[in-house]
Design a protein around this motif. Structure first.
Motif, short mmCIF file in Angstrom:
data_model
loop_
_atom_site.label_atom_id
_atom_site.label_comp_id
_atom_site.label_asym_id
_atom_site.label_seq_id
_atom_site.Cartn_x
_atom_site.Cartn_y
_atom_site.Cartn_z
N UNK A 1 0.83 -1.20 0.00
CA UNK A 1 0.00 0.00 0.00
C UNK A 1 0.86 1.25 0.00
N UNK A 2 0.42 2.27 -0.71
CA UNK A 2 1.02 3.60 -0.72
C UNK A 2 -0.06 4.57 -0.21
N UNK A 3 0.30 5.81 0.09
CA UNK A 3 -0.74 6.74 0.54
C UNK A 3 -1.94 6.80 -0.42
N UNK A 4 -1.67 6.75 -1.73
CA UNK A 4 -2.78 6.83 -2.69
C UNK A 4 -3.68 5.59 -2.62
N UNK A 5 -3.09 4.44 -2.22
CA UNK A 5 -3.89 3.22 -2.08
C UNK A 5 -4.96 3.45 -1.00
N UNK A 6 -4.50 4.05 0.11
CA UNK A 6 -5.42 4.28 1.23
C UNK A 6 -6.47 5.33 0.87
N UNK A 7 -6.04 6.36 0.11
CA UNK A 7 -7.00 7.39 -0.31
C UNK A 7 -8.08 6.77 -1.18
N UNK A 8 -7.67 5.85 -2.08
CA UNK A 8 -8.64 5.21 -2.98
C UNK A 8 -9.55 4.25 -2.20
N UNK A 9 -8.96 3.56 -1.22
CA UNK A 9 -9.74 2.63 -0.38
C UNK A 9 -10.82 3.41 0.38
N UNK A 10 -10.41 4.55 0.93
CA UNK A 10 -11.32 5.44 1.66
C UNK A 10 -12.42 5.97 0.76
N UNK A 11 -12.05 6.28 -0.46
CA UNK A 11 -13.00 6.80 -1.44
C UNK A 11 -14.09 5.76 -1.70
N UNK A 12 -13.68 4.49 -1.82
CA UNK A 12 -14.65 3.41 -2.07
C UNK A 12 -15.62 3.30 -0.89
N UNK A 13 -15.07 3.40 0.33
CA UNK A 13 -15.97 3.31 1.48
C UNK A 13 -16.91 4.52 1.54
N UNK A 14 -16.36 5.69 1.17
CA UNK A 14 -17.19 6.90 1.13
C UNK A 14 -18.35 6.76 0.14
N UNK A 15 -18.08 6.16 -1.00
CA UNK A 15 -19.13 5.95 -2.00
C UNK A 15 -20.20 5.02 -1.44
N UNK A 16 -19.74 4.01 -0.70
CA UNK A 16 -20.68 3.06 -0.09
C UNK A 16 -21.57 3.77 0.92
N UNK B 1 -24.45 5.15 -0.49
CA UNK B 1 -25.46 4.21 -1.01
C UNK B 1 -25.07 3.50 -2.29
N UNK B 2 -23.82 3.68 -2.76
CA UNK B 2 -23.40 2.98 -3.98
C UNK B 2 -22.81 1.63 -3.62
N UNK B 3 -23.23 0.59 -4.33
CA UNK B 3 -22.72 -0.77 -4.05
C UNK B 3 -21.36 -0.92 -4.71
N UNK B 4 -20.31 -0.66 -3.96
CA UNK B 4 -18.95 -0.78 -4.51
C UNK B 4 -18.01 -1.25 -3.40
N UNK B 5 -17.12 -2.20 -3.75
CA UNK B 5 -16.15 -2.75 -2.79
C UNK B 5 -14.78 -2.79 -3.45
N UNK B 6 -13.73 -2.82 -2.61
CA UNK B 6 -12.37 -2.68 -3.14
C UNK B 6 -11.53 -3.94 -2.95
N UNK B 7 -10.58 -4.11 -3.86
CA UNK B 7 -9.55 -5.13 -3.68
C UNK B 7 -8.22 -4.57 -4.15
#
Ligand code: DP6
Length: 325
Positions: A257-272, A275-281
């Motif tokens: 993981x890099x800082x941008x990985x965590x930012x993107x992971x957080x973004x996915x949770x924020x979308x959820x 109410x958007x059905x989205x999960x990360x890997x």
């Protein structure tokens, strides 16, 4: 005398992760994994056995590959030669049709296309399970690219050289999208093979990971069959973060993981949360791959492209298994 064949294979992304080997010599996975085969991430490979050659050669993207890469190719070719009773050397040419710096590993599609083209050039009949088993010996994730759509690869039984993936459901079963958030241009610091071998040797959490994986894979499997995205997504995120947590606890740590990985992971949770059905890997690299319904992919891509450090996004959909051209 010349015997030539060409094959095309697609990359795949694991929805339930493989990390760890049950048998290092045969390259058998210690945990079950499930994946989606991805369009439009293609590798085209040509294999030509030729009695005029003094050694195998491997041209990757128009350049001669590094000696270690060529040695891995030769190892696979040796298995094909042994099965077909052939002693000719081969010229191998492989090209990835991936958008530049997509952040997606090409080894899965590469070894799968190589296994298919080499077997066809050697005169062996087309058999997905055999291609899968042969690709698996070079790289476990490559076994899954032999099949299209949604694919499963059980955990391996030590000594079982025929261990192969199989199709769980065809691409038409479920039209999901993977949005790849590309966070870096460079090569990954620690390759997946050395990362997992080191994890197995030194992480105190390795056994827990191996013990927990079958249940997570079973959840992903049931979720795919039921077309239940929250079920797949929840288990996929837990499989992903369990794998990374296990690797992070190795000594010294294996951290992709890099800082941008965590930012993107957080973004996915924020979308959820919206109410958007989205999960990360995430795999053995810093990129985030978000799984969502086809109708949401533009919104997901737009949000991810604005996350800190995300360079670009790429959209992939369920694709076909390997084919002979
Ligand atoms: C994190 O298949 O590249 O992408 O068998 O040693 O070649 P080897 O490993 P490889 O590992 C892939 C690991 C992963 C998860 C996955 O694809 O299941």
């Amino acid at each position: 005398m010349k015997r030539e064949a060409r094959a095309t294979a697609r990359a795949n992304i694991a929805l339930a992760k493989y990390w760890g080997k049950a048998d290092a010599a045969l390259n058998l996975p210690a945990v079950p994994s499930l994946s989606m085969t991805l369009d439009p991430l293609l590798t085209h490979t040509r294999v030509s056995f030729d009695d005029g050659l003094a050694a195998d050669s491997f041209l990757l993207g128009g350049h001669f590959a590094e000696p270690e890469e060529t040695a891995r190719v030769t190892k696979l070719l040796d298995r094909v030669r042994a099965e077909a009773g052939l002693s000719l050397h081969a010229e191998v040419e492989s090209n990835n049709q991936f958008p530049t710096a997509s952040g997606l590993a090409s080894s899965a599609s590469g070894f799968c296309a190589l296994a298919a083209a080499a077997r066809a050039a050697a005169g062996l009949p087309f058999d997905r399970a055999k291609i899968s088993a042969m690709a698996r010996q070079a790289s476990v994730s490559a076994a899954r690219s032999a099949f299209g759509g949604y694919v499963e690869l059980p955990l391996g039984k030590p000594g079982d050289g025929t261990h192969a993936a199989s199709e769980l459901a065809p691409p038409s079963h479920w039209d999901l999208r993977i949005v790849v958030a590309v966070t870096s241009e460079g090569r990954k610091a620690i390759g997946s093979t050395s990362g997992m071998v080191h994890t197995e040797r030194t992480s105190p959490y390795y056994k827990s990971w191996v013990d927990a994986s079958p249940k997570l894979a079973a959840e992903v499997r049931a979720g795919i069959l039921a077309r239940d995205l929250p079920r797949v997504g929840t288990a996929m995120e837990q499989s992903t973060l369990s794998m990374h947590a296990c690797a992070m606890a190795a000594a010294p740590y294996v951290l992709y993981f890099r800082p941008a990985t965590l930012a993107a992971l957080d973004c996915v949770r924020g979308l959820r949360d919206q109410g958007i059905a989205v999960w990360a890997t995430a795999d053995a690299g810093p990129h985030i791959k978000a799984l969502c319904h086809v109708d949401d992919h533009e919104r997901v891509a737009h949000a991810l492209s604005r996350a800190d450090g995300v360079l670009r996004t790429l959209i992939a959909s369920p694709g076909d298994g390997v084919s002979i051209d």
